[in-house]
Design an enzyme around this catalytic site. Structure first.
Site, PDB file in Angstrom:
ATOM      1  N   SER A   1       0.846  -1.206   0.000  1.00 37.51           N
ATOM      2  CA  SER A   1       0.000   0.000   0.000  1.00 37.51           C
ATOM      3  C   SER A   1       0.875   1.248   0.000  1.00 37.51           C
ATOM      4  CB  SER A   1      -0.843  -0.021   1.291  1.00 37.51           C
ATOM      5  OG  SER A   1      -1.262   1.276   1.677  1.00 37.51           O
TER       6      SER A   1
ATOM      7  N   TYR B   1      -2.696   0.093  10.341  1.00 40.79           N
ATOM      8  CA  TYR B   1      -2.665  -0.305   8.925  1.00 40.79           C
ATOM      9  C   TYR B   1      -1.277  -0.046   8.341  1.00 40.79           C
ATOM     10  CZ  TYR B   1      -4.282  -0.423   4.018  1.00 40.79           C
ATOM     11  OH  TYR B   1      -4.470  -0.700   2.680  1.00 40.79           O
TER      12      TYR B   1
ATOM     13  N   LYS C   1       1.224  -2.813   6.861  1.00 44.53           N
ATOM     14  CA  LYS C   1       1.631  -2.764   5.452  1.00 44.53           C
ATOM     15  C   LYS C   1       3.142  -2.507   5.311  1.00 44.53           C
ATOM     16  CE  LYS C   1      -2.437  -3.541   3.651  1.00 44.53           C
ATOM     17  NZ  LYS C   1      -2.755  -4.798   2.951  1.00 44.53           N
TER      18      LYS C   1
HETATM   19  P1  NAP Z   1     -12.048  -4.448   0.575  1.00 45.71           P
HETATM   20  O1  NAP Z   1     -12.924  -3.932  -0.494  1.00 45.71           O
HETATM   21  O2  NAP Z   1     -12.257  -4.010   1.985  1.00 45.71           O
HETATM   22  O3  NAP Z   1     -12.060  -6.071   0.529  1.00 45.71           O
HETATM   23  C1  NAP Z   1     -11.297  -6.758   1.502  1.00 45.71           C
HETATM   24  C2  NAP Z   1     -11.594  -8.232   1.368  1.00 45.71           C
HETATM   25  O4  NAP Z   1     -10.872  -8.931   2.399  1.00 45.71           O
HETATM   26  C3  NAP Z   1     -13.066  -8.541   1.555  1.00 45.71           C
HETATM   27  O5  NAP Z   1     -13.466  -9.559   0.657  1.00 45.71           O
HETATM   28  C4  NAP Z   1     -13.113  -9.063   2.984  1.00 45.71           C
HETATM   29  O6  NAP Z   1     -14.156  -9.965   3.201  1.00 45.71           O
HETATM   30  C5  NAP Z   1     -11.792  -9.802   3.052  1.00 45.71           C
HETATM   31  N1  NAP Z   1     -11.382 -10.085   4.436  1.00 45.71           N
HETATM   32  C6  NAP Z   1     -11.321  -9.219   5.463  1.00 45.71           C
HETATM   33  N2  NAP Z   1     -10.915  -9.848   6.576  1.00 45.71           N
HETATM   34  C7  NAP Z   1     -10.719 -11.154   6.247  1.00 45.71           C
HETATM   35  C8  NAP Z   1     -10.301 -12.307   6.960  1.00 45.71           C
HETATM   36  N3  NAP Z   1     -10.007 -12.261   8.266  1.00 45.71           N
HETATM   37  N4  NAP Z   1     -10.205 -13.478   6.296  1.00 45.71           N
HETATM   38  C9  NAP Z   1     -10.522 -13.548   4.979  1.00 45.71           C
HETATM   39  N5  NAP Z   1     -10.933 -12.493   4.234  1.00 45.71           N
HETATM   40  C10 NAP Z   1     -11.024 -11.309   4.880  1.00 45.71           C
HETATM   41  O7  NAP Z   1     -10.520  -4.110   0.230  1.00 45.71           O
HETATM   42  P2  NAP Z   1      -9.868  -3.698  -1.170  1.00 45.71           P
HETATM   43  O8  NAP Z   1      -9.936  -2.231  -1.326  1.00 45.71           O
HETATM   44  O9  NAP Z   1     -10.387  -4.602  -2.242  1.00 45.71           O
HETATM   45  O10 NAP Z   1      -8.331  -4.044  -0.851  1.00 45.71           O
HETATM   46  C11 NAP Z   1      -7.843  -5.373  -0.984  1.00 45.71           C
HETATM   47  C12 NAP Z   1      -6.420  -5.371  -0.425  1.00 45.71           C
HETATM   48  O11 NAP Z   1      -5.649  -4.352  -1.084  1.00 45.71           O
HETATM   49  C13 NAP Z   1      -6.351  -5.052   1.067  1.00 45.71           C
HETATM   50  O12 NAP Z   1      -5.294  -5.782   1.652  1.00 45.71           O
HETATM   51  C14 NAP Z   1      -6.027  -3.558   1.104  1.00 45.71           C
HETATM   52  O13 NAP Z   1      -5.336  -3.185   2.285  1.00 45.71           O
HETATM   53  C15 NAP Z   1      -5.137  -3.434  -0.102  1.00 45.71           C
HETATM   54  N6  NAP Z   1      -5.089  -2.086  -0.685  1.00 45.71           N
HETATM   55  C16 NAP Z   1      -6.226  -1.453  -1.069  1.00 45.71           C
HETATM   56  C17 NAP Z   1      -6.126  -0.167  -1.619  1.00 45.71           C
HETATM   57  C18 NAP Z   1      -7.335   0.616  -2.070  1.00 45.71           C
HETATM   58  O14 NAP Z   1      -7.165   1.824  -2.348  1.00 45.71           O
HETATM   59  N7  NAP Z   1      -8.512   0.036  -2.158  1.00 45.71           N
HETATM   60  C19 NAP Z   1      -4.874   0.420  -1.781  1.00 45.71           C
HETATM   61  C20 NAP Z   1      -3.743  -0.272  -1.334  1.00 45.71           C
HETATM   62  C21 NAP Z   1      -3.870  -1.533  -0.795  1.00 45.71           C
HETATM   63  P3  NAP Z   1     -15.476  -9.545   4.035  1.00 45.71           P
HETATM   64  O15 NAP Z   1     -16.120  -8.415   3.377  1.00 45.71           O
HETATM   65  O16 NAP Z   1     -16.288 -10.803   3.980  1.00 45.71           O
HETATM   66  O17 NAP Z   1     -15.021  -9.201   5.412  1.00 45.71           O
HETATM   67  C1  GCO Z   2      -6.564   5.541   3.736  1.00 39.13           C
HETATM   68  C2  GCO Z   2      -6.785   4.565   2.600  1.00 39.13           C
HETATM   69  C3  GCO Z   2      -5.456   3.989   2.130  1.00 39.13           C
HETATM   70  C4  GCO Z   2      -5.719   3.032   0.983  1.00 39.13           C
HETATM   71  C5  GCO Z   2      -4.472   2.439   0.465  1.00 39.13           C
HETATM   72  C6  GCO Z   2      -3.541   3.456  -0.104  1.00 39.13           C
HETATM   73  O1  GCO Z   2      -7.389   5.563   4.668  1.00 39.13           O
HETATM   74  O2  GCO Z   2      -5.571   6.281   3.647  1.00 39.13           O
HETATM   75  O3  GCO Z   2      -7.667   3.531   2.992  1.00 39.13           O
HETATM   76  O4  GCO Z   2      -4.819   3.338   3.177  1.00 39.13           O
HETATM   77  O5  GCO Z   2      -6.515   1.978   1.391  1.00 39.13           O
HETATM   78  O6  GCO Z   2      -3.836   1.622   1.393  1.00 39.13           O
HETATM   79  O7  GCO Z   2      -2.509   2.770  -0.786  1.00 39.13           O
END
Ligand code: NAP
Ligand code: GCO
Length: 288
Positions: free
Chosen positions: A147, A160, A164
């Site tokens: 992230s 977080y 990360k």
């Molecule tokens: P999201 O929409 O919140 O989806 C997260 C997924 O993880 C959901 O399917 C959730 O399932 C599942 N999950 C949560 N706790 C779990 C557990 N204990 N065991 C198994 N599954 C679990 O997140 P996202 O935005 O798609 O992000 C996916 C990944 O990328 C995360 O690691 C996040 O930190 C990372 N990321 C996201 C962003 C962004 O901007 N979106 C940027 C950088 C990194 P439930 O809904 O059933 O709980």
């Molecule tokens: C926040 C956001 C970020 C994104 C992502 C950025 O609250 O700043 O949720 O953490 O999820 O991780 O790369």
């Protein structure tokens, strides 16, 4: 083999954790298109069922089960079931993750621990479960979800960011310890992507105006937009394929340039430029 063949995943078994929606589902759909057999888990039964339905609608015969990545016994059983019903896991994407946005001095220890457990210990547990087979077959791909917070801090996301940041070093350590078995461990470092996890940051104000954080992120992104899950599919396939066999221990940032740009004054942004985009995003499910 032609260079484009190196990006194919035919015959591979790919396990994407937490892939009922969001980035995990995007990775899974991309892998399916590249020829992989899709395996996924989730923790909420309703979300899992909706995810399975979505895969079916997309013509993807996914194998899945409810499995909490923080519970080693559940993960071990899940991996054994996959190996028996689908085959050994060739690609693991440690995608499951949560965030808690609470000022650190107000954060309860249980909230800190939950974020660390899911976002950092979960990838340890899942990687540990798949490594024995990868060592035996002398090949494997482990891709972690890093992230912007693997590199930067910001208010309210201490747990977080710690998780990360740790995940970046776990990525490097798996590379160091298992590269000798032709196992590559890299990480995807998304910028700000429009998913349920970030929906609260884009919610419009009561008067209909743009969320200040939305404006902030757009002023920090050269393209002046949020990323979309589709933006990350190509990198996910690349890191899961033979095309990246000599890349190991890296976090590849896919952030629209945020990490390279000091940003502009948010008040300079012309909000009307984004009205259609914000409308088109629709009401992505908001998470806490
Ligand atoms: P999201 O929409 O919140 O989806 C997260 C997924 O993880 C959901 O399917 C959730 O399932 C599942 N999950 C949560 N706790 C779990 C557990 N204990 N065991 C198994 N599954 C679990 O997140 P996202 O935005 O798609 O992000 C996916 C990944 O990328 C995360 O690691 C996040 O930190 C990372 N990321 C996201 C962003 C962004 O901007 N979106 C940027 C950088 C990194 P439930 O809904 O059933 O709980
Ligand atoms: C926040 C956001 C970020 C994104 C992502 C950025 O609250 O700043 O949720 O953490 O999820 O991780 O790369």
């Amino acid at each position: 083999m032609g260079v484009m063949e190196k990006f194919r995943l035919d015959g591979k078994v790919a396990w994407i954790t937490g892939a009922s929606y969001g980035l995990g589902m995007a990775y899974a759909k991309a892998y399916a298109e590249a020829g992989a057999k899709i395996v996924f888990n989730d923790v909420n039964p309703d979300n899992f069922a909706r995810g399975m339905e979505e895969y079916k609608k997309a013509g993807i015969d996914a194998y899945g089960a409810i499995c909490d990545v923080t519970k080693e016994d559940q993960v071990e059983k899940f991996v054994k079931d996959v190996e028996a019903n689908v085959g050994p896991i060739d690609i693991l994407v440690n995608n499951a993750g949560i965030i808690k946005r609470i000022p650190m001095h107000e954060m309860a220890l249980k909230d800190w621990q939950l974020v660390i457990d899911i976002d950092l210990t979960g990838p340890f547990i899942c990687s540990k479960a798949v490594l024995p087979h990868m060592i035996e077959q002398k090949s494997g791909k482990i891709i972690n979800a890093c992230s912007m917070m693997s590199e930067f801090g910001r208010e309210t996301v201490s747990a977080y960011a710690a998780a990360k940041g740790g995940l970046k070093m776990l990525t490097r350590n798996i590379c160091s310890e298992y590269g000798q078995y032709n196992i590559q461990c890299n990480a995807i470092g998304p910028g700000y992507i429009a998913t349920p996890q970030t929906a609260p940051l884009r919610e419009r104000q009561a008067d209909g105006s743009m969320n200040p954080f939305d404006r902030f992120i757009r002023s920090k992104t050269p393209a002046q937009r949020w990323g979309h899950t589709e933006d990350l599919m190509g990198l996910a396939v690349f890191l899961a394929s033979e095309a990246s066999d000599f890349i190991n221990g890296q976090v590849i940032y896919i952030d629209g340039g945020i990490s390279a740009y000091i940003g502009q004054d948010p008040s300079n942004l012309d909000e009307s430029k984004f009205a259609a985009e914000v409308e088109a995003e629709g009401d992505i499910k908001v998470k806490d």
